[in-house]
Design a protein around this motif. Sequence first.
Motif, mmCIF file in Angstrom:
data_model
loop_
_atom_site.group_PDB
_atom_site.id
_atom_site.type_symbol
_atom_site.label_atom_id
_atom_site.label_comp_id
_atom_site.label_asym_id
_atom_site.label_seq_id
_atom_site.Cartn_x
_atom_site.Cartn_y
_atom_site.Cartn_z
ATOM 1 N N GLN A 266 0.827 -1.209 0.000
ATOM 2 C CA GLN A 266 0.000 0.000 0.000
ATOM 3 C C GLN A 266 0.862 1.259 0.000
ATOM 4 O O GLN A 266 0.579 2.219 -0.749
ATOM 5 N N ARG A 267 1.906 1.273 0.800
ATOM 6 C CA ARG A 267 2.803 2.430 0.801
ATOM 7 C C ARG A 267 3.525 2.561 -0.535
ATOM 8 O O ARG A 267 3.816 3.666 -0.994
ATOM 9 N N GLY A 268 3.794 1.417 -1.176
ATOM 10 C CA GLY A 268 4.421 1.438 -2.490
ATOM 11 C C GLY A 268 3.541 2.084 -3.549
ATOM 12 O O GLY A 268 4.046 2.738 -4.471
ATOM 13 N N LEU A 269 2.225 1.897 -3.437
ATOM 14 C CA LEU A 269 1.308 2.565 -4.362
ATOM 15 C C LEU A 269 1.420 4.081 -4.230
ATOM 16 O O LEU A 269 1.380 4.814 -5.234
ATOM 17 N N VAL A 270 1.551 4.555 -3.000
ATOM 18 C CA VAL A 270 1.687 5.993 -2.766
ATOM 19 C C VAL A 270 3.016 6.494 -3.347
ATOM 20 O O VAL A 270 3.062 7.528 -4.032
ATOM 21 N N ARG A 271 4.082 5.744 -3.101
ATOM 22 C CA ARG A 271 5.407 6.140 -3.608
ATOM 23 C C ARG A 271 5.404 6.216 -5.139
ATOM 24 O O ARG A 271 5.767 7.251 -5.723
ATOM 25 N N SER A 272 5.004 5.140 -5.792
ATOM 26 C CA SER A 272 5.041 5.117 -7.254
ATOM 27 C C SER A 272 4.015 6.079 -7.845
ATOM 28 O O SER A 272 4.260 6.682 -8.898
ATOM 29 N N GLY A 273 2.881 6.232 -7.158
ATOM 30 C CA GLY A 273 1.862 7.140 -7.653
ATOM 31 C C GLY A 273 2.349 8.574 -7.719
ATOM 32 O O GLY A 273 2.226 9.246 -8.755
ATOM 33 N N TYR A 274 2.934 9.070 -6.624
ATOM 34 C CA TYR A 274 3.395 10.457 -6.628
ATOM 35 C C TYR A 274 4.648 10.638 -7.475
ATOM 36 O O TYR A 274 4.884 11.732 -8.014
ATOM 37 N N ASP A 275 5.457 9.593 -7.615
ATOM 38 C CA ASP A 275 6.561 9.669 -8.577
ATOM 39 C C ASP A 275 6.026 9.974 -9.974
ATOM 40 O O ASP A 275 6.613 10.742 -10.735
ATOM 41 N N ALA A 276 4.887 9.355 -10.305
ATOM 42 C CA ALA A 276 4.338 9.480 -11.650
ATOM 43 C C ALA A 276 3.571 10.780 -11.874
ATOM 44 O O ALA A 276 3.581 11.319 -12.984
ATOM 45 N N ILE A 277 2.908 11.290 -10.832
ATOM 46 C CA ILE A 277 1.985 12.422 -11.041
ATOM 47 C C ILE A 277 2.451 13.709 -10.379
ATOM 48 O O ILE A 277 1.682 14.664 -10.268
ATOM 49 N N SER A 278 3.687 13.777 -9.941
ATOM 50 C CA SER A 278 4.155 14.923 -9.163
ATOM 51 C C SER A 278 3.771 16.264 -9.786
ATOM 52 O O SER A 278 3.178 17.126 -9.126
ATOM 53 N N ASP B 281 9.599 12.923 2.548
ATOM 54 C CA ASP B 281 8.563 12.412 1.650
ATOM 55 C C ASP B 281 8.984 11.064 1.082
ATOM 56 O O ASP B 281 10.171 10.801 0.868
ATOM 57 N N ILE B 282 7.975 10.224 0.796
ATOM 58 C CA ILE B 282 8.200 8.871 0.301
ATOM 59 C C ILE B 282 8.546 8.848 -1.179
ATOM 60 O O ILE B 282 9.116 7.875 -1.673
ATOM 61 N N SER B 283 8.240 9.919 -1.909
ATOM 62 C CA SER B 283 8.440 9.978 -3.357
ATOM 63 C C SER B 283 9.769 10.636 -3.687
ATOM 64 O O SER B 283 9.996 11.803 -3.362
ATOM 65 N N ALA B 284 10.638 9.903 -4.398
ATOM 66 C CA ALA B 284 11.928 10.456 -4.793
ATOM 67 C C ALA B 284 11.752 11.628 -5.759
ATOM 68 O O ALA B 284 12.501 12.611 -5.700
ATOM 69 N N VAL B 285 10.776 11.548 -6.639
ATOM 70 C CA VAL B 285 10.526 12.635 -7.589
ATOM 71 C C VAL B 285 10.080 13.891 -6.852
ATOM 72 O O VAL B 285 10.546 15.005 -7.143
ATOM 73 N N GLN B 286 9.190 13.730 -5.887
ATOM 74 C CA GLN B 286 8.734 14.877 -5.103
ATOM 75 C C GLN B 286 9.889 15.528 -4.354
ATOM 76 O O GLN B 286 10.013 16.759 -4.318
ATOM 77 N N ASP C 6 8.191 19.176 8.012
ATOM 78 C CA ASP C 6 7.070 19.042 7.078
ATOM 79 C C ASP C 6 7.034 17.571 6.665
ATOM 80 O O ASP C 6 7.819 17.138 5.814
ATOM 81 N N LEU C 7 6.148 16.816 7.276
ATOM 82 C CA LEU C 7 6.114 15.365 7.110
ATOM 83 C C LEU C 7 5.137 15.011 5.997
ATOM 84 O O LEU C 7 3.935 15.257 6.110
ATOM 85 N N GLY C 8 5.668 14.392 4.933
ATOM 86 C CA GLY C 8 4.883 14.217 3.723
ATOM 87 C C GLY C 8 4.883 15.514 2.939
ATOM 88 O O GLY C 8 3.843 16.011 2.517
ATOM 89 N N CYS C 9 6.089 16.047 2.718
ATOM 90 C CA CYS C 9 6.255 17.414 2.206
ATOM 91 C C CYS C 9 5.960 17.548 0.727
ATOM 92 O O CYS C 9 5.827 18.665 0.223
ATOM 93 N N GLY C 10 5.871 16.430 0.002
ATOM 94 C CA GLY C 10 5.665 16.518 -1.430
ATOM 95 C C GLY C 10 6.777 17.295 -2.105
ATOM 96 O O GLY C 10 7.956 17.143 -1.769
ATOM 97 N N ALA C 11 6.425 18.150 -3.047
ATOM 98 C CA ALA C 11 7.411 18.929 -3.799
ATOM 99 C C ALA C 11 7.835 20.199 -3.067
ATOM 100 O O ALA C 11 8.500 21.058 -3.649
ATOM 101 N N GLY C 12 7.450 20.328 -1.802
ATOM 102 C CA GLY C 12 7.887 21.468 -0.997
ATOM 103 C C GLY C 12 7.048 22.713 -1.157
ATOM 104 O O GLY C 12 7.287 23.712 -0.477
#
Length: 221
Positions: free
Chosen positions: A11-23, A87-92, A63-69
């Motif tokens: 489930q956490r992986g869905l969040v990681r890959s999802g935000y990597d894709a849609i940042s 943040d869990i997303s490397a792209v973010q 800022d926990l779950g900071c996204g793209a800042g």
Amino acid sequence: MNGGETERRRQRGLVRSGYDAISTQYRDDQGRPNPAGPESTDDYEAWLRDLATFLPPRARVLDLGCGAGVPAARLLVNLGFRVTGVDISAVQVERARSLVPEATFIHADMSVWDCDPASFEAIVTLYALIHVPLPDQRHLFPRLRRWLVPGGYLLAIVGLERWTGVEDYYGVQMFWDHADTATYLNWLERAGFRPLWHRFIPEGPGGHTLVLARTDADEAR
């Protein structure tokens, strides 16, 4: 609550890959949300300015779950705070480092990330906890308290009603999981927080709850 650790990692992986894709679809470089969605960041500045009235100058804020800042980390930096984002997303995180270079950003899963006790005067987590499986959320709150100084503050968006699911979100599969507000207030109290207030934040036909909580200024560590 959700199942075992293997399922929660998925489930956490869905969040990681999802935000990597849609940042960039989710937030533009100014922090504006996608106009096709129900989200709004219009009130972020007011929320963070309210929090700032409780904090000393140059306070350390996570800022926990900071996204793209943007907009939260950028607003916090502009208010004069020393900001760390996770943040869990490397792209973010890569975008955040470019968009808010004055802050420090860490690519990590908040469910397992840790830091030293009393590292922050405040923690902000907006629309991020609700992407974390409930068992991981519940175990996170005592760690949040430990990361804060005595008398530290937590400003968090949590669930209004119990709901979990995986849905299409800008073309990717995205996971959400949240309890109801009363459950969150109970978890906060059990973790050593004192909720100061909570407010309904509308979004589309529903909404979430914004909570401000404080740790005991006299607590022993």
